[in-house]
Design an enzyme around this catalytic site. Structure first.
Site, PDB file in Angstrom:
ATOM      1  N   LYS A 492      29.072  52.461  47.815  1.00 59.96           N
ATOM      2  CA  LYS A 492      29.182  51.766  49.097  1.00 59.96           C
ATOM      3  C   LYS A 492      30.589  51.204  49.247  1.00 59.96           C
ATOM      4  O   LYS A 492      31.323  51.093  48.258  1.00 59.96           O
ATOM      5  CB  LYS A 492      28.137  50.641  49.140  1.00 59.96           C
ATOM      6  CG  LYS A 492      28.317  49.621  48.021  1.00 59.96           C
ATOM      7  CD  LYS A 492      27.124  48.692  47.895  1.00 59.96           C
ATOM      8  CE  LYS A 492      27.357  47.728  46.738  1.00 59.96           C
ATOM      9  NZ  LYS A 492      26.189  46.929  46.436  1.00 59.96           N
ATOM     10  N   TYR A 717      57.624  33.177  57.053  1.00 57.91           N
ATOM     11  CA  TYR A 717      57.022  32.352  58.104  1.00 57.91           C
ATOM     12  C   TYR A 717      56.804  30.920  57.647  1.00 57.91           C
ATOM     13  O   TYR A 717      56.438  30.680  56.490  1.00 57.91           O
ATOM     14  CB  TYR A 717      55.656  32.921  58.506  1.00 57.91           C
ATOM     15  CG  TYR A 717      55.722  34.179  59.320  1.00 57.91           C
ATOM     16  CD1 TYR A 717      56.327  34.188  60.580  1.00 57.91           C
ATOM     17  CD2 TYR A 717      55.178  35.365  58.838  1.00 57.91           C
ATOM     18  CE1 TYR A 717      56.372  35.351  61.333  1.00 57.91           C
ATOM     19  CE2 TYR A 717      55.213  36.527  59.581  1.00 57.91           C
ATOM     20  CZ  TYR A 717      55.822  36.513  60.830  1.00 57.91           C
ATOM     21  OH  TYR A 717      55.860  37.654  61.569  1.00 57.91           O
TER      22      TYR A 717
HETATM   23  C1  LIG Z   1      26.049  46.708  45.097  1.00 60.23           C
HETATM   24  C2  LIG Z   1      24.727  46.818  44.521  1.00 60.23           C
HETATM   25  C3  LIG Z   1      24.573  47.137  43.163  1.00 60.23           C
HETATM   26  C4  LIG Z   1      25.709  47.260  42.190  1.00 60.23           C
HETATM   27  O1  LIG Z   1      26.126  45.989  41.749  1.00 60.23           O
HETATM   28  P1  LIG Z   1      27.324  45.813  40.708  1.00 60.23           P
HETATM   29  O2  LIG Z   1      27.329  44.368  40.406  1.00 60.23           O
HETATM   30  O3  LIG Z   1      28.551  46.258  41.425  1.00 60.23           O
HETATM   31  O4  LIG Z   1      27.006  46.670  39.559  1.00 60.23           O
HETATM   32  C5  LIG Z   1      23.286  47.364  42.704  1.00 60.23           C
HETATM   33  N1  LIG Z   1      22.223  47.248  43.532  1.00 60.23           N
HETATM   34  C6  LIG Z   1      22.348  46.911  44.833  1.00 60.23           C
HETATM   35  C7  LIG Z   1      21.128  46.810  45.669  1.00 60.23           C
HETATM   36  C8  LIG Z   1      23.592  46.671  45.367  1.00 60.23           C
HETATM   37  O5  LIG Z   1      23.719  46.341  46.649  1.00 60.23           O
END
Ligand SMILES: *Cc1c(COP(=O)(O)O)cnc(C)c1O
Length: 822
Positions: A492, A717
């Site tokens: 993601k 700035y």
């Molecule tokens: C992002 C996510 C993970 C992975 O988590 P990490 O801490 O990056 O390993 C696992 N399960 C869900 C549902 C997530 O949204």
């Protein structure tokens, strides 16, 4: 190889038992990779078994492909009913057998073999020495960084009868490994580059690491090292006979004095030889690492009998090496594989493998120059033709006079040009479009000009992603899992900033089991790029139901209302879909809570068009001890809820709960699958295995301008940046719009320039910011590291009160991603 293996030899060398086949066969090839077997009927396949793979699984498939010999481990299951003309050898340890076969081939090579080891620089020294020698001898060189327990034997099998010298590298990560590399390589000449002071996993102390690495040279006639590396020098001088040691130094008193005088873009290296004669080399770089590496190569060249003048001829062509195979976005949707540094068959094979592992494009195109110093050209070009055939190349562009000889062994579509200039002129007429293009050539052909023309232009900030490091991290987590546990990788948010498509493609190569994205759009992008793994969508919206079906995406279902909507949609479409149920055990974000179960179960029964692919929960605190009890409570609640669903629906859906932190903390709760995220990208949130993971990415930019600042002036700035004693600032080409957080302003953040820390001065601007380079010898155009292996993301995130996740995912999509194998 130098010589075929007969069946008798294989039995003798490896103490194998022949469990199928006669005694008359011969093998001219040895392979451990089922995907890259070019001459099956002459290949002995060695089935290796590791955390991530098991070669035994591919035997049936390889038998079908015509592979004639297999070396397997006693007790492993092998396909039954194998015909009599196929050889099956069994040994206790296939890794060891591979190494024994390599040691045998090594013993047949009567020419000098040079081996390089050390904590840094070994690949570059190998490549450069290969280049210096290549102008005069046919050199066998280990491809890229093939320096491991498997890489070294494969490199040895790459030595051919016509080779006149071999240059190999050896790398180890734990005790005991070097003696095995030594018994295969038995180098005549050694180069010991450096020894790191950092604690390395697998070694108790630096002394032990030194002793272990030096054991590679137990039988070497000569060993080259730099006197300034005091730990190496004092150890070697204690344990090895003086006449075997060849030391070099900046200062007089060693065998070779090589002092450096830096100029603006190049450096002079002044050589004072043992006989007091002098020579001045000129090299096209000024950084310390390159200057050390090239001096190692120069000394080795001299020891092997090259004249200083001959070496200089090659040095003028050198450039700071990009030995890496890199993947870059090209013009008109093309994808480029930049291998412009490479120039031998072993390297070409590797590049073609890498190409085969990329996603599907319209055509596969190879642009290749003459291979220089190859020994027997007609044999070599015939082999090139075979490779083009094997890798199903659609178009071959041959640049140079000799390479045209490929024509006689390859009948595919081929364009020829006598030189690079010629090709560049003709380039507008070649209709590149959505193609995968490998560009590989000898440095004299200056193929970097071709890359420059074909590469998509973007601003100078890049995020470089090391796919080998990604593989390393993936395999590290695999070692913590039971063999039956599947892995879903979270890609993601643009794969945590790394670029979803290329990373997903690489994960497909690594045989990950599942991918997960946040939104349907992200999943569609992966499908359009040809990714075939199952994809779970965490947060699908109602408007995307049609697309979920069309693109074979598997939504997470988290509420009764959503489930009903999706169920009715599918019923209406007369379609079915695989879904994943999010069970909320304490996050209080999305998901079914315990009290929703009766309603959920009723709906599972009502909507037969929804297939429950899995049920999962997400833990809220896997990065801190204080939450352990809560996490366990979540896991137990999840188990009970999953059980209730299974019981009342009569199905047994897949279960998963652990994220990266959870894999480390709760190994007993792997269930059927785990969901790996941040760990793959190099951050171990618990801090327990920091040294086991590799940083996978470096965010880099360049210095646009350098200015001197007086004490009474201000920078940027709001006049926030002041250098109380005056000094020098560099303006660098990255700002908050690129993802460089504004909270790094005013000394909170720093970047690395030539390995030194340069703190941020004043406020970070939108597209650039200023850093203090008062004490750094920096030039305009120099490289600046924003994040990378030498900068702790955790510490940086801490400094601005956030977490590494945010730093990674904030890197803007306008920053170009470049992928490489190191
Ligand atoms: C992002 C996510 C993970 C992975 O988590 P990490 O801490 O990056 O390993 C696992 N399960 C869900 C549902 C997530 O949204």
């Amino acid at each position: 190889m130098l010589q075929d293996f007969s069946v008798q030899e294989i039995v003798q060398i490896t103490s194998a038992t022949v469990i199928n086949g006669g005694m008359n066969g011969r093998f001219s090839q040895v392979s451990t990779d089922s995907r890259t077997i070019h001459q099956p009927s002459e290949t002995l396949f060695i089935a290796l078994k590791g955390a991530k793979f098991d070669g035994h699984q591919f035997i049936q498939q390889l038998v079908n492909q015509g592979v004639k010999g297999f070396l397997v481990r006693h007790g492993e299951e092998v396909p039954t009913g194998i015909s009599e003309d196929i050889y099956l050898f069994a040994v206790n340890d296939t890794h060891q057998a591979l190494q024994q076969l390599a040691a045998f081939q090594r013993a047949l090579f009567q020419k000098p073999l040079i081996a390089i080891t050390g904590s840094n620089g070994k690949t570059i020294v190998k490549e450069w020495l290969g280049q210096l020698l290549g102008a005069h001898y046919a050199v066998a060189k280990s491809p890229k960084s093939y320096n491991s327990q498997v890489g070294v034997p494969l490199s040895i099998f790459g030595i051919k009868p016509y080779h006149q010298v071999a240059v190999m590298e050896a790398g180890i990560s734990k005790k005991g490994e070097m003696s095995r590399l030594q018994s295969m390589l038995r180098p005549d000449i050694g180069i010991f580059t450096t020894i790191g002071t950092a604690h390395e996993e697998g070694f108790d102390s630096q002394a032990q690491k030194l002793q272990e690495k030096a054991s590679l040279f137990a039988e070497s006639k000569f060993l080259i090292y730099r006197k300034e590396h005091a730990a190496i020098a004092s150890y070697l001088e204690q344990v090895m006979a003086h006449e075997r040691l060849i030391a070099w130094s900046d200062y007089p008193g060693t065998d070779y004095t090589l002092s450096v005088k830096k100029e603006s873009n190049s450096s002079k290296i002044i050589l004072l030889k043992p006989d007091m004669s002098m020579f001045t080399f000129s090299v096209p770089f000024t950084d310390e690492a390159s200057l050390e590496n090239i001096r190692h190569a120069i000394v080795a060249g001299l020891v092997l009998g090259l004249q200083a003048g001959q070496i200089q001829q090659e040095l003028t062509h050198l450039r700071p090496v990009e030995m890496r195979l890199t993947l870059k976005a090209g013009i008109r949707d093309c994808l480029l594989i930049d291998d412009t540094y490479n120039n031998d068959l072993a390297g070409l094979r590797l590049a073609l493998d890498f190409m085969a592992a990329q996603r599907q494009k319209r055509r596969r195109i190879v642009i290749l120059s003459d291979l220089l110093q190859v020994g027997n050209p007609s044999l070599v070009y015939e082999e090139v033709g075979r490779l083009l055939d094997f890798y199903q190349i659609d178009l071959f562009i041959a640049i140079g006079k000799e390479i045209q000889a490929v024509r006689s062994s390859w009948a595919g579509k081929m364009l020829t040009h006598t030189n690079t200039e010629d090709f560049l002129q003709a380039l507008p007429s070649v209709e590149f479009q959505n193609d995968l293009i490998l560009v590989s050539g000898a440095r004299a052909f200056a193929f970097e000009t071709i890359i420059a023309r074909l590469q998509q232009r973007v601003h100078g900030t890049v995020l470089e992603i090391n796919l080998n490091a990604l593989t390393h991290n993936y395999n590290f987590y695999k070692t913590l899992l039971k063999p039956s546990t599947k892995v879903m990788v979270m890609v993601k948010a643009f794969a945590y900033g790394g670029g979803a498509v290329e990373i997903a493609n690489h994960l497909e190569q690594l045989r990950a089991d599942y991918l997960a994205v946040a939104y349907s759009d992200e999943g569609i992008m992966l499908r359009e790029a040809g990714i075939r793994l199952p994809i779970m969508v965490l947060n699908p919206v109602q408007e995307s139901f049609g697309q979920l079906l069309a693109f074979n995406l598997e939504p997470v279902v988290y509420s009764p209302q959503f489930m009903r909507d999706l169920g009715l949609f599918c019923r209406h479409q007369q379609a079915s879909i695989r879904i994943h149920l999010d069970l909320d055990t304490g996050m209080n974000r999305l998901g079914f809570k315990k009290e929703d179960l009766p309603q959920l179960i009723a709906m599972i029964q009502e909507f037969q068009e929804l297939t429950i692919a899995s049920v999962y929960t997400h833990l809220v605190g896997t990065d801190e001890d204080v939450h352990d009890d809560f996490s366990r409570m979540q896991l137990i609640l999840f188990q009970a809820m999953a059980e209730e669903i299974a019981h009342s629906t009569g199905t047994q859906p897949f279960r998963h709960a652990l994220n990266s932190g959870g894999i480390i903390r709760f190994p007993d709760y792997q269930f059927d699958m785990v969901r790996l995220g941040i760990g793959l990208y190099g951050v171990e949130v618990n801090g327990r295995y920091d040294t086991s993971l590799k940083s996978i990415s470096s965010l880099k930019t360049t210095i646009s301008q350098i200015k001197s600042i007086a004490p009474d002036e201000s920078v940027g700035y709001g006049r926030k940046g002041i250098l109380p004693k005056g000094g020098k600032i560099a303006t660098i080409a990255i700002g908050y719009a690129d993802g460089y957080d504004r909270r790094f302003s005013n000394g909170v953040g720093f970047v690395l320039i030539h390995g030194k820390k340069a703190p941020v001065v004043g406020n970070v601007c939108m597209d650039m910011c200023m850093v203090d380079v008062t004490d750094i010898d920096a030039q305009e155009g120099d490289e600046v590291i924003i994040y990378g292996p030498d900068i702790s993301l955790k510490a940086l995130a801490n400094a601005i009160g956030t977490i590494p996740y945010e730093l990674l995912t904030n890197i803007s999509t306008r920053v170009k991603r470049v992928y490489y194998l190191d």
